[in-house]
Scaffold this active site. Structure first.
Site, short mmCIF file in Angstrom:
data_model
loop_
_atom_site.label_atom_id
_atom_site.label_comp_id
_atom_site.label_asym_id
_atom_site.label_seq_id
_atom_site.Cartn_x
_atom_site.Cartn_y
_atom_site.Cartn_z
N GLU A 295 87.56 21.37 -5.79
CA GLU A 295 87.50 22.92 -5.61
C GLU A 295 87.96 23.38 -4.38
O GLU A 295 88.75 24.11 -4.36
CB GLU A 295 85.80 23.16 -5.53
CG GLU A 295 85.66 24.41 -6.24
CD GLU A 295 84.06 24.77 -6.59
OE1 GLU A 295 83.57 24.68 -7.76
OE2 GLU A 295 83.13 24.99 -5.66
N GLU A 298 91.49 23.44 -4.97
CA GLU A 298 92.04 24.44 -5.93
C GLU A 298 92.13 25.71 -5.11
O GLU A 298 92.88 26.43 -5.30
CB GLU A 298 90.95 24.35 -6.81
CG GLU A 298 91.29 25.43 -7.97
CD GLU A 298 90.08 25.58 -9.02
OE1 GLU A 298 89.03 24.67 -9.18
OE2 GLU A 298 90.12 26.55 -10.01
N CYS A 315 79.59 25.27 -10.54
CA CYS A 315 78.56 24.25 -10.90
C CYS A 315 77.36 24.64 -11.62
O CYS A 315 76.84 23.53 -12.10
CB CYS A 315 78.13 23.78 -9.39
SG CYS A 315 79.32 23.82 -8.19
N SER A 335 86.52 28.62 -10.86
CA SER A 335 87.16 27.53 -10.62
C SER A 335 87.18 26.82 -11.88
O SER A 335 86.19 26.86 -12.71
CB SER A 335 86.34 26.84 -9.51
OG SER A 335 86.54 25.38 -9.52
N LYS A 374 71.70 22.68 -17.94
CA LYS A 374 72.23 21.65 -17.74
C LYS A 374 72.11 21.01 -19.18
O LYS A 374 73.09 20.20 -19.65
CB LYS A 374 71.91 20.79 -16.85
CG LYS A 374 72.18 21.09 -15.33
CD LYS A 374 73.72 20.83 -14.93
CE LYS A 374 73.89 21.48 -13.64
NZ LYS A 374 75.61 21.42 -13.51
N GLU A 377 74.95 22.62 -21.26
CA GLU A 377 76.34 22.21 -20.40
C GLU A 377 76.71 20.83 -20.87
O GLU A 377 77.76 20.56 -21.62
CB GLU A 377 76.23 22.21 -19.15
CG GLU A 377 77.28 21.92 -18.61
CD GLU A 377 77.68 21.66 -16.96
OE1 GLU A 377 76.67 21.06 -16.56
OE2 GLU A 377 78.34 22.32 -16.20
N GLU A 382 83.51 20.75 -25.52
CA GLU A 382 84.58 20.33 -24.61
C GLU A 382 84.21 19.20 -23.64
O GLU A 382 84.94 18.48 -23.01
CB GLU A 382 85.51 21.60 -23.77
CG GLU A 382 84.70 22.07 -22.79
CD GLU A 382 83.66 23.29 -23.25
OE1 GLU A 382 83.53 23.35 -24.64
OE2 GLU A 382 83.52 24.15 -22.51
N CYS A 533 69.64 25.92 -6.86
CA CYS A 533 68.85 25.03 -7.95
C CYS A 533 67.73 24.42 -7.69
O CYS A 533 66.72 24.09 -8.41
CB CYS A 533 69.87 23.73 -7.88
SG CYS A 533 71.75 23.72 -8.34
#
Lengths: 622, 533
Positions: A295, A298, A315, A335, A374, A377, A382, A533
């Site tokens: 990141e 990036e 994230c 990102s 999560k 996710e 993908e 989190c």
């Protein structure tokens, strides 16, 4: 540093104690604008509450916190009635006791009495209240109709039968998260908390954050449990079952065993997981460090090459889905880095599988997360990069596809497994993580607190860009519980403006700036949940403002004690690049560590339709 | 002299075939070649609950009801000769001469004092010219020549109290909103007439819509509001179309718009339709509904006068309250104060229903005893039966026994027997009615209409229905009455809004006043068919 404003605040509070009233016959003072509930608390008088939740809900729906105010025709709800001069309040009269009891009995009449097997039993406000009020049985029979469970979401299960219509979930979803995925439908006793068109959480713009589950006083909203699947995998001798643990779990899991918050239980957690039967106990902090390298590079690439700015961290999967629904036009700002969980899954089934010489199909990756999103996710279509990696090599068909991460356990589910296995968490001696995917730095740990990703990134980016060593690693301006934090960092003359938001309501404000072309920032960290989190929707039900602060303290203490505190110094990450990935933003990184997003919108038709993935320019060089 | 036949075009009459009767009258006139001598126009309701169309013949001032197409020939025959058709004649007001004599009908005329309903059944409600000819919008002109605070002072002098049920002093509400500073303020007319047994606001809106509009403009001027909303019960199709037409006509004439009467005051009105929820008659739920949200009460304070519609200062008034305003401005506050009784000034419109010989809508001064409403206006209990109870002020109101009906209908007198005029509904139950059945009926209504926001109302209304059904079916347990009492008390004390606070009013009053009947129901062989083992 925080002491001066705090002292000022206390001073101001003292000056504002201008309301004089009588509570239970005693002269009391309350702050200007205080509710009767606050006034009673100040006076040391306990008033029971049920639907009320500080800073979240003051709908006044349950009718439990009622008190008698002299001269008033009806009983007053302490949670929403302002204290006024000359008021004479009684909190313990026959009328008050009878009213509280009757209202709780009315709720119990329509609540299933399955406390013995209810997963929320240990944390159920309704159960505690019934006990406090001395209710031995409800005098009333059930009148409400049965409602079916909503199990459409991969993250959460709603059981309206257990719902007492306190509306905390609706309030947190609308007010804190600005999502409004749930609301009330039906009237009177047919009232039910549901989604638009009763389509279920899986069919609407729910971010899967699970804050609704955290605030629910009963067991009406729970995570969708994957405990049984994980036991099955552990018990299968053919499978190599590895677990990764997110940074925020270690500072919260002890609370589910009655331990005081404020400590990191990292060693105990690793030992307990090993005792459960996981073959390898690894750390998501490892891929957190990796995320910083990808990141950070990036960001530098975007700055250097005139890419889309501000860049926003990716994230937090609740935040990703929120952006896809509500801000599909600004997805270029995200990102392209996968979250640490997904980077871990992809590497576990490629890099690590190769290292072990194990068929990736026999590796089961379990994540231990503070998060319900999560779960969603891990199931995104993908998120099967390892399958794509092996497809040609192993001559696999599309139907053989497997996900990078197989199962996601919340902190609460893991605690239940530990209890089920008869492991004494408080007593178990600490152990280390396994190598190499368990090696991490302090920068990885602080991912668990709001501002942590930003701070970790700044530690690395600063040293990479300036070539200097940071004398002070703590970036205090991005720490703390302020909803939106911002800072400016000087990188050899390049002034980088950064912002940090936690809670989707705060995220929305920064997103609106971007949408309107008014964002002054280069880099933004967004976390879905209040506190980051550590306040995630999968954390123990002890989560509140106080425990959030204590968990943050534990995280920063853990960081301070780590021998390495900068991601780019992580030797295992260096080894990973040397042996496998070659370089940040390289070809393999692109394949395994980066992703793309799906514009979804909020119209029911848009939400339901699986739209083709957006073609995004990837920053990798290939 | 030319004769005009006014055909009542209120909802009831329309349903009873008023259009067919009107067509028959017109055909009869044409057939006889009397088009130049007799004309036919539409008008509002005269308050008759009879089962057919209702017509008023002017200048003879005679009302015929129920009228069907078959009566057209006789009516035109009589009219052409300047006579009344005694077969169908009913009187309407003491100020009107009534050729027919005797009968309960004359008592009805004598008891009424039609002020707010003065135009209803007289003018064509769809013709603004008729309203203006009857003095309409004169009060507006007078008010605009006054200072806003003088308008409020006049209302204060009048001692006008809200006619929706709570009886809050109108001037206090207005003054409170007037002192707020805001970029925009609103006047909201509560026309969500949903209290069972209440159908009085409809008479105003169908019969004299401009009076309501005029009252709203004056209220807007007094508090500094520039926008008005009329929130009408969705089922009131005729009221909605009449008010829409009236607002359009008022706009065309300059009574509404950017420059009201050519001055600097701007005011316009929008009509919002309710969707059938009783709770939306509660002012804050009504506001939520206009805002497009779920109809649920807001917490108070802040009151609407401080933060109402879209968080702006808002006055919410009942239709009847606003319709009284033009009269007060024209005649002065003192005139209004001279009407009615101490603490309850002016006239009040009552909806009269139940086991009576005559049912309908009347306007009478406050202070008329309940017994007079029942015996003189209602013509006594139907079939010569005895009176058992009176539900006064709607189903959220109070239950009166035979021994209490001498009480005058005003706030102070009724308060002594824990009652109030409420919405002005009078529902009479005769001796054959079961109190338990009546209470169950009411309980079902509240269970259906509870919004669900708070525990005591949401769950309490449902529990009450369940227990009442058990009692009716003779399956009650020993402690069921105790449970009902405790539910009623907790609902009254801890419900979030007046809906839940009053939902068990009639239940708890009936438990006290008709204890014998409840006990009988708990015992074997009770009147309502239950058999307790």
């Amino acid at each position: 540093m925080g002491s001066l404003p705090l002292r000022r605040l206390r001073l101001r509070r003292k000056q504002e104690m201008t309301v004089n009233l009588k509570i239970n016959g005693k002269d009391c003072r309350a702050a200007d604008g205080a509710t009767l509930l606050e006034a009673c608390k100040t006076a040391g008088v306990k008033v029971p509450t049920l639907c009320y939740l500080e800073n979240v809900n003051d709908e006044g729906s349950c009718g439990v916190c009622v008190v008698e105010v002299k001269g008033q025709r009806t009983l007053a709800r302490a949670c929403i009635t302002k204290a006024a001069n000359g008021m004479e309040v009684s909190t313990n009269t026959p009328a008050v006791r009878a009213a509280r009891k009757t209202n709780v009995e009315l709720l119990l009449a329509n609540h299933p009495a399955d406390c013995l097997v209810c997963q929320k039993s240990d944390y159920c406000s309704l159960r505690f209240l019934a006990a406090d009020l001395g209710i031995k049985e409800s005098r009333y029979e059930r009148t409400a109709k049965k409602h079916e469970q909503d199990a459409t979401s991969p993250s959460l299960v709603r059981d309206p039968d257990k719902c007492i219509l306190c509306r905390r979930c609706v309030a947190v979803c609308a007010e804190k998260q600005s999502v409004c995925a749930i609301g009330l439908a039906g009237r009177g006793e047919e009232s039910v908390v549901t989604t638009f068109g009763d389509m279920g959480l899986g069919g609407v713009e729910c971010a899967n954050c699970g804050q609704c589950a955290l605030v629910c006083p009963t067991g009406a909203i729970m995570e969708k449990s994957e405990v049984a699947d994980v036991w099955k995998a552990i018990d299968d001798p053919k499978k190599t079952v590895i677990v990764q643990t997110a940074p925020a779990v270690r500072v919260a899991i002890g609370e589910d065993f009655g331990l005081e918050p404020g400590t990191a239980w990292t060693g105990k957690m690793a030992a307990a997981l090993r005792a459960l039967g996981f073959d390898k106990v690894f750390d998501t902090d490892f891929t957190a460090d990796l995320t910083i390298l990808e990141e950070g590079n990036e960001l530098l690439s975007r700055v250097k090459n005139g890419g889309t700015l501000p860049m926003i961290t990716s994230c937090s999967p609740g935040w990703i889905k929120f952006a896809e629904h509500f801000f599909p036009g600004v997805l270029d700002h995200l990102s392209t880095c996968k979250s640490p969980q997904q980077m871990f899954g992809a590497l576990a089934k490629t890099y690590y599988a190769e290292k072990l010489g194990v068929d990736p199909r026999n590796i089961v990756v379990v994540s231990l997360m503070p998060c319900t999103a999560k779960k969603y996710e891990a199931r995104r279509p993908e998120m099967n990069s390892a399958f794509q990696y092996w497809k040609k090599k192993l001559n696999l068909k599309d139907g053989d596809s497997f996900q990078d991460v197989d199962y996601v356990l919340t902190t609460r589910e893991a605690a239940r497994m530990v209890k089920e296995a008869g492991i004494d968490f408080a007593a178990i001696p600490g152990e280390d993580f396994d190598k190499p995917l368990g090696i991490s730095t302090g920068a990885g740990v602080i991912f668990g607190a709001t501002g942590g990703v930003m701070e970790a990134a700044l530690r690395t980016v600063y040293e990479v860009v300036t070539g200097k060593t940071l004398t002070k690693l703590e970036f205090e301006s991005v720490r703390g519980m302020e909803g939106i934090k911002s800072a400016e960092v000087d990188l050899n003359g390049l002034k980088v403006k950064v912002a940090v938001a936690h809670g989707l309501g705060n995220a929305r404000k920064l997103l609106e700036q971007i949408r309107d072309g008014k964002s002054p920032y280069h880099f933004i960290e967004i976390m879905t949940c209040d506190g980051g989190c550590l306040g995630g929707g999968g954390q123990p039900f002890t989560t509140n403002a106080e425990t959030r602060k204590k968990r943050a303290q534990a995280i920063y203490a853990e960081d301070k004690d780590m021998p390495m505190r900068k991601s780019h110094e992580n030797p295992a990450v260096k080894e990973l690049y040397a042996e496998f990935l070659e370089k940040p933003l390289g070809h393999k990184s692109h394949e395994l560590l980066h992703t793309h997003y799906t514009p979804r919108g909020v119209h029911p038709d848009d939400v339901k339709a699986e739209k083709p993935a957006c073609k995004k320019e990837h920053v990798c060089a290939h | 002299m030319k004769t005009t036949i006014l055909v009542s075009h209120d909802r009831r009459a329309m349903a009873a075939g008023a259009a067919a009767a009107e067509a028959a009258l017109r055909a009869e006139i044409s057939k006889r070649g009397l088009d130049k001598d007799i004309s036919v126009s539409a008008t509002g309701s005269l308050g008759y609950e009879a089962g057919g169309a209702c017509v008023l013949v002017m200048p003879l001032a005679v009302v015929y009801t129920p009228v069907t197409a078959a009566d057209a020939a006789d009516i035109i025959e009589a009219a052409s000769k300047g006579r009344a058709l005694e077969r169908l004649a009913k009187p309407v007001s003491k100020s009107w001469k009534m050729p027919a004599s005797g009968s309960h009908a004359e008592k009805l005329a004598a008891a009424q004092q039609r002020v707010i309903l003065g135009n209803a059944g007289v003018i064509d409600p769809e013709n603004i010219g008729e309203y203006v000819s009857a003095g309409g919008y004169g009060a507006l002109a007078k008010a605009l020549a006054m200072k806003p605070e003088e308008v409020i002072a006049e209302i204060k002098t009048s001692e006008l109290r809200g006619r929706g049920g709570a009886g809050f002093p109108t001037a206090t509400k207005w003054a409170s909103a007037a002192q707020e500073k805001a970029d925009i303020k609103y006047v909201v007319c509560n026309a969500d007439e949903g209290e069972p047994g209440t159908f009085k606001d409809r008479e105003i809106m169908e019969g004299d819509p401009h009076k309501l509009i005029e009252g709203m403009i004056i209220a807007g001027y007094a508090i500094g509001a520039s926008k008005g909303y009329i929130y009408i019960r969705g089922e009131y199709a005729l009221s909605i179309s009449r008010l829409e037409k009236a607002a359009e006509a008022a706009r065309a004439k300059g009574f509404l718009g950017e420059k009201v009467l050519g001055g600097n005051f701007a005011f316009d009105i929008e009509i919002a339709r309710g969707a059938g929820a009783y709770i939306c008659g509660e002012e804050s739920a009504l506001i939520e509904s206009i805002e497009g949200k779920r109809g649920e009460p807001r917490r108070k304070p802040p009151y609407p006068a401080q933060k109402g519609l879209w968080q702006k200062p808002t006055v919410v008034n009942n239709v009847e309250t606003l319709a009284a305003v033009p009269h007060i401005i024209l005649n002065g506050g003192l005139w209004h104060k001279a009407l009615g009784a101490e603490g309850a000034r002016g006239t009040k419109i009552f909806s009269i229903a139940g086991d009576l010989n005559w049912k309908g809508v009347v306007e009478i001064p406050f202070g008329t005893p309940v017994s007079a409403i029942i015996n003189e206006i209602g013509g006594g209990v139907k079939g010569g039966r005895k009176l058992k109870a009176v539900i006064l002020g709607g189903v959220s109101g109070s239950l009166l026994t035979d021994s209490e009906i001498a009480t005058p209908v005003d706030f102070n007198s009724l308060a002594k027997i824990e009652a109030g005029p409420g919405s002005g509904a009078v529902i009479v139950l005769d001796e054959t009615r079961s109190v338990v059945e009546a209470v169950l009926n009411i309980a079902r209504f509240f269970k259906h209409e509870s919004c669900g926001r708070c525990t005591p109302c949401r769950a309490g209304t449902a529990q009450i229905v369940r227990i009442l059904e058990k009692i009716r079916d003779g399956k009650a347990a020993e402690d069921d009455i105790t449970k009902l009492e405790s539910l009623a008390r907790v609902m009254a004390q801890t419900s979030f809004c007046p809906l839940g606070q009053t939902a068990a009013n009639i239940l708890s009053q009936s438990l006290k006043k008709f204890a014998g009947e409840w006990e009988a129901c708990l015992c074997a062989g009770c009147a309502c068919g239950g058999n307790k083992k």
